[in-house]
Design a protein around this motif. Structure first.
Motif, PDB file in Angstrom:
ATOM      1  N   THR A 163      -0.978 -66.561  22.028  1.00 25.06           N
ATOM      2  CA  THR A 163      -0.055 -67.702  21.989  1.00 25.06           C
ATOM      3  C   THR A 163      -0.313 -68.678  23.128  1.00 25.06           C
ATOM      4  N   THR A 164      -0.922 -68.195  24.226  1.00 29.15           N
ATOM      5  CA  THR A 164      -1.238 -69.115  25.321  1.00 29.15           C
ATOM      6  C   THR A 164      -2.339 -70.090  24.929  1.00 29.15           C
ATOM      7  N   PHE A 165      -3.094 -69.749  23.877  1.00 29.89           N
ATOM      8  CA  PHE A 165      -4.123 -70.650  23.361  1.00 29.89           C
ATOM      9  C   PHE A 165      -3.603 -71.489  22.203  1.00 29.89           C
ATOM     10  N   GLY A 166      -2.314 -71.405  21.931  1.00 30.26           N
ATOM     11  CA  GLY A 166      -1.730 -72.196  20.863  1.00 30.26           C
ATOM     12  C   GLY A 166      -1.938 -71.621  19.478  1.00 30.26           C
ATOM     13  N   MET A 167      -2.235 -70.328  19.401  1.00 32.81           N
ATOM     14  CA  MET A 167      -2.479 -69.699  18.110  1.00 32.81           C
ATOM     15  C   MET A 167      -1.171 -69.210  17.486  1.00 32.81           C
ATOM     16  N   THR A 168      -1.118 -69.233  16.165  1.00 30.73           N
ATOM     17  CA  THR A 168      -0.022 -68.633  15.413  1.00 30.73           C
ATOM     18  C   THR A 168      -0.364 -67.166  15.189  1.00 30.73           C
ATOM     19  N   VAL A 169       0.611 -66.278  15.412  1.00 36.49           N
ATOM     20  CA  VAL A 169       0.355 -64.843  15.327  1.00 36.49           C
ATOM     21  C   VAL A 169       1.118 -64.231  14.159  1.00 36.49           C
ATOM     22  N   LEU A 170       0.390 -63.473  13.330  1.00 30.74           N
ATOM     23  CA  LEU A 170       0.987 -62.696  12.249  1.00 30.74           C
ATOM     24  C   LEU A 170       0.704 -61.229  12.554  1.00 30.74           C
ATOM     25  N   GLY A 171       1.755 -60.424  12.664  1.00 31.51           N
ATOM     26  CA  GLY A 171       1.601 -59.018  13.007  1.00 31.51           C
ATOM     27  C   GLY A 171       1.915 -58.115  11.835  1.00 31.51           C
ATOM     28  N   VAL A 172       1.095 -57.074  11.647  1.00 38.13           N
ATOM     29  CA  VAL A 172       1.285 -56.129  10.546  1.00 38.13           C
ATOM     30  C   VAL A 172       1.504 -54.732  11.119  1.00 38.13           C
ATOM     31  N   SER A 173       2.591 -54.098  10.693  1.00 33.06           N
ATOM     32  CA  SER A 173       2.860 -52.714  11.067  1.00 33.06           C
ATOM     33  C   SER A 173       3.353 -51.973   9.832  1.00 33.06           C
ATOM     34  N   ARG A 174       3.604 -50.676   9.968  1.00 29.67           N
ATOM     35  CA  ARG A 174       4.049 -49.909   8.799  1.00 29.67           C
ATOM     36  C   ARG A 174       5.318 -50.495   8.194  1.00 29.67           C
TER      37      ARG A 174
END
Length: 339
Positions: A163-174
């Protein structure tokens, strides 16, 4: 109460000296390939500190904890120690920061075409202006989306950096549920930095993985190897990624289909890959990955921790103390989940 501790790892003498100093009530035993433990020590051991050396459960009848020197437990499943039900604890919590830094290093190197630039250096070849524009123009990180498959402590730390690089984050867990930074209900060893108070990631359960793949300009795989995750990223999943997406695997071999990944790298469907783990390790000298353009290859080093000795000592001392006091252990493996 005197506890018996047995270690099969090649740790320095100073490490054991400090352990004995901090835990004088513990009987400390070491083993090497040339000095195997006696039957008496095996029969008395309470805590076995090991990595690959896994005795038959019948030989360690007093065993109360297997403290692994790894974060993964795939090599333990199927052994008599696994079947015995004796608690197993992992090294989790020591490597999230260096692993996240490795992931971001890989994202930066891939986006700036460093594997191809390295090939030019080896060939002593200076590309023309047209070649530079065509093949070496970087992929901008700001505004790009990174999908993180395996959103635990490591995934959250990757998210913090991305996020410090301005990226959007999508996280996958169980479950796709947001959990405390310490991770679930079991007590975890935590070095602190990977905690995120205001996690900006959008989270998804594993059954919505396809949705995440379709949106991911960068895919980072960091799940443990279990029956659920074996072969998780195969041909069909790779084909869902946007054209030219980048793939980073810092999890385990067997999760990403290497053959399918190679085919898509060569035909341009995948823009570049960073692989720290492989189906077979060590990677054979005849492997095509060593010289594959567009691939960043490292020898399973993402999880190496600069403060390994001190942090490992803290974890072992804490779990020995908890054993003596019959308290819940740190990093205990959930056998049903497989990690």
């Amino acid at each position: 109460m005197t506890l018996t501790y047995l270690c099969s790892l090649p740790l320095p003498d100073s490490w054991f000296d400090e352990l004995q100093k901090r835990m004088p009530q513990v009987a400390v035993h070491r083993m090497t390939p040339d000095t195997p433990p006696s039957a008496e020590v095996l029969a008395a051991v309470d805590l076995l500190h090991t990595s690959e050396w896994l005795p038959a459960s019948v030989d360690v009848p007093a065993l109360r904890l297997v403290q692994l020197d790894t974060s993964g437990v795939d090599h333990v499943r199927g052994t008599t120690l696994w079947e015995s039900g004796v608690p197993i604890a992992t090294l989790g919590g020591i490597a999230p920061v260096p692993m996240a830094e490795y992931a971001l290093m890989s994202i930066l190197e891939l986006s700036h075409r460093m594997p191809l630039i390295a090939r030019h250096r080896l060939d002593r070849s200076w590309p023309s202006n047209a070649e530079r524009l065509a093949s070496l123009t970087p992929r901008q990180l700001s505004g790009a989306t990174v999908g993180i498959v395996g959103y635990g402590r490591i995934g959250r730390e990757i998210s913090r950096l991305a996020t410090t690089f301005g990226m959007t984050v999508l996280g996958v867990s169980r479950s796709g549920a947001r959990v405390a930074a310490s991770g679930g209900t079991a007590e975890k060893f935590d070095t602190g930095r990977q905690t995120i108070d205001d996690d900006p990631a959008e989270l998804f359960p594993i059954d919505r993985l396809d949705e995440v793949l379709r949106r991911s300009d960068f895919l980072v795989v960091v799940v443990p190897l279990t029956e659920l995750t074996r072969g998780l990223i195969g041909p069909a999943q790779l084909d869902l990624l946007p054209h030219g997406a980048f793939v980073v695997n810092i999890a385990r071999g067997g999760i990403v289909d290497e053959r399918a990944l190679l085919e898509r790298l060569r035909d341009g469907r995948i823009g570049g890959v960073a692989l720290d783990v492989f189906d077979e390790e060590p990677l054979g000298t005849d492997s095509v990955w060593w010289t594959e353009p567009g691939a960043l290859i490292t020898p399973h080093v993402a999880g190496l921790a600069p403060q390994y000795h001190a942090q490992t000592l803290d974890l072992v001392v804490e779990n020995l103390t908890r054993l003596a006091e019959n308290r819940p252990l740190l990093n205990e493996v959930d056998r049903a989940a497989g990690y």
